[in-house]
Every structure is written in structure tokens, then in C-alpha cells.
Design a protein around this motif. Sequence first.
Motif, PDB file in Angstrom:
ATOM      1  N   SER A 239     -68.034  87.427 -15.962  1.00  0.00           N
ATOM      2  CA  SER A 239     -68.384  87.161 -14.567  1.00  0.00           C
ATOM      3  C   SER A 239     -69.345  85.987 -14.445  1.00  0.00           C
ATOM      4  O   SER A 239     -69.382  85.309 -13.410  1.00  0.00           O
ATOM      5  N   GLY A 240     -70.102  85.725 -15.494  1.00  0.00           N
ATOM      6  CA  GLY A 240     -71.040  84.613 -15.451  1.00  0.00           C
ATOM      7  C   GLY A 240     -70.467  83.305 -15.953  1.00  0.00           C
ATOM      8  O   GLY A 240     -70.746  82.239 -15.405  1.00  0.00           O
ATOM      9  N   LEU A 241     -69.632  83.383 -16.993  1.00  0.00           N
ATOM     10  CA  LEU A 241     -69.158  82.165 -17.653  1.00  0.00           C
ATOM     11  C   LEU A 241     -67.673  81.913 -17.479  1.00  0.00           C
ATOM     12  O   LEU A 241     -67.201  80.792 -17.680  1.00  0.00           O
ATOM     13  N   GLY A 242     -66.900  82.958 -17.137  1.00  0.00           N
ATOM     14  CA  GLY A 242     -65.467  82.805 -16.986  1.00  0.00           C
ATOM     15  C   GLY A 242     -64.695  83.501 -18.096  1.00  0.00           C
ATOM     16  O   GLY A 242     -65.227  83.742 -19.187  1.00  0.00           O
ATOM     17  N   ALA A 243     -63.459  83.819 -17.814  1.00  0.00           N
ATOM     18  CA  ALA A 243     -62.620  84.524 -18.775  1.00  0.00           C
ATOM     19  C   ALA A 243     -62.108  83.595 -19.864  1.00  0.00           C
ATOM     20  O   ALA A 243     -61.930  82.390 -19.628  1.00  0.00           O
ATOM     21  N   PRO A 244     -61.853  84.116 -21.064  1.00  0.00           N
ATOM     22  CA  PRO A 244     -61.230  83.301 -22.108  1.00  0.00           C
ATOM     23  C   PRO A 244     -59.877  82.782 -21.631  1.00  0.00           C
ATOM     24  O   PRO A 244     -59.205  83.406 -20.807  1.00  0.00           O
ATOM     25  N   THR A 245     -59.478  81.653 -22.120  1.00  0.00           N
ATOM     26  CA  THR A 245     -58.229  81.022 -21.700  1.00  0.00           C
ATOM     27  C   THR A 245     -57.044  81.970 -21.869  1.00  0.00           C
ATOM     28  O   THR A 245     -56.876  82.588 -22.926  1.00  0.00           O
ATOM     29  N   GLY A 246     -56.270  82.104 -20.809  1.00  0.00           N
ATOM     30  CA  GLY A 246     -55.046  82.902 -20.864  1.00  0.00           C
ATOM     31  C   GLY A 246     -55.214  84.361 -20.508  1.00  0.00           C
ATOM     32  O   GLY A 246     -54.224  85.100 -20.503  1.00  0.00           O
ATOM     33  N   LEU A 247     -56.440  84.802 -20.201  1.00  0.00           N
ATOM     34  CA  LEU A 247     -56.668  86.219 -19.910  1.00  0.00           C
ATOM     35  C   LEU A 247     -57.234  86.415 -18.505  1.00  0.00           C
ATOM     36  O   LEU A 247     -57.905  85.548 -17.960  1.00  0.00           O
ATOM     37  N   ARG A 248     -56.950  87.581 -17.930  1.00  0.00           N
ATOM     38  CA  ARG A 248     -57.499  87.961 -16.634  1.00  0.00           C
ATOM     39  C   ARG A 248     -58.206  89.308 -16.792  1.00  0.00           C
ATOM     40  O   ARG A 248     -57.669  90.231 -17.407  1.00  0.00           O
ATOM     41  N   TYR A 249     -59.406  89.391 -16.249  1.00  0.00           N
ATOM     42  CA  TYR A 249     -60.182  90.634 -16.277  1.00  0.00           C
ATOM     43  C   TYR A 249     -60.230  91.202 -14.861  1.00  0.00           C
ATOM     44  O   TYR A 249     -60.727  90.559 -13.927  1.00  0.00           O
ATOM     45  N   THR A 250     -59.722  92.415 -14.684  1.00  0.00           N
ATOM     46  CA  THR A 250     -59.675  93.053 -13.375  1.00  0.00           C
ATOM     47  C   THR A 250     -60.441  94.369 -13.433  1.00  0.00           C
ATOM     48  O   THR A 250     -60.252  95.175 -14.346  1.00  0.00           O
TER      49      THR A 250
END
Length: 208
Positions: free
Chosen positions: A87-98
Motif C-alpha cells: 500500500s505504501g510502495l506498490g505491488a510487485p510487477t504482474g501482481l494485484r493485491y485485493t
Amino acid sequence: MIAIADFHAPASMIWSREGLIGYLYGLSAEKAQVDGRPQAVARSSQRLRGPSAFPAGLFTDDRCSELSAIIFSNACSIAKLNRVAVSGLGAPTGLRYTRVGMFFDRTPGALAGIPFCHDVTSAEYRGLWPHGYEPWSAELEVFHNPFARHRVPIELIPEAAHWFDQDGDLTCSSVHETSILWSQTMITEESARAPGLADFLPSGDAKI
């Protein structure tokens, strides 16, 4: 003080929080008609619901006065470690966190929480907290013993939600407007369809 987390069964943190409140304060909530409309009303009980009928009310007298408070979190998991960073830095490339779950409804007498489903990297999710990202202190709760020999000052853990006795009533105070009753976090491929609230709730319940 004792810090605890519930890992006794898969996904047990989703539903065990209410049991802890009942065990400590001998309280449960029941549906009742108040001024012509259904509301949640607190009821006292000497035993927990369920087949065990375990005695409730650890903090209802001075028998445990040396125990000042219980610290609890329903988000003490690997998912929490992921979400704070993502939430602070962003998700790793290719992944979505829900993240899907229930917000605490602060309406007096509310019968249920408010369902939500957010992308952890979205501005909407980050905006839930003044930090601009999910803080470590979110979901941290301190349950105070009103009969404690040594009271715990709220200033010791200022960003936690604090449960304490105020003029005979159990009161909850929190520095965060957002309070989450339970949640689950899903990691999916970014190329896949984004999960929505309707994917997790029965038809007709997806209201937010």
C-alpha cells in the motif's frame, strides 16, 4: 499485559474477535426492537455461546487484577506484512493485491459491518488512513481490565483502538476512523479480472 493472536484454526481471525470480547467482558450483542427498528443491544452473559459453555467475564471482577490488559489483532499475519509495504510502495510487477472484508459501522445499534473490496494500491484504499498507506497499528486493539491494579495509559499505545470502562459502559476509542472487523487478502495476476465485492458476498448483500 498479554499480547495474543488467534491461529487455532484456518481463518480463525475472521470470527474469533467477538468471542474474545465476550470472554473478557461477559457481553454479547443481540437483535432487539428499539424505538420501532431493529438494533444490536448489548447483553450480559456468564458463559460463552456454543457447546463448551466456557465461563465468560474475565474482566468483570478483581480476580485477575494483575492482568492489566489484553493486546489483540485480527490481522497478525503474512498478509499484513505484505499490505503495509504494497500500500505504501506498490505491488510487485504482474501482481494485484485485493483486500475484502467488513468495516466497523459506527452507526449506533448497527447490526452488521459494511462490506468492502479494495485494490491495496488504490488511492481509495490508501486514503482510509491519514498516513496515506496502511499503518502497522491498524487492527491493533487493547482491551483494558477495569479492575487492574496497574492501569495502562492509552498514551502508551496511542494508535491502537482501546476498549475500557467508562461510567459502567464498555467504550471503544480509536485514533483511526477506519476500523476493520475482519478481512482476507488475495494475490492474483494483474492480467486476470480484478475481484469485486460481488465475488465474495451472497447476491443482494454487496452494498457499499
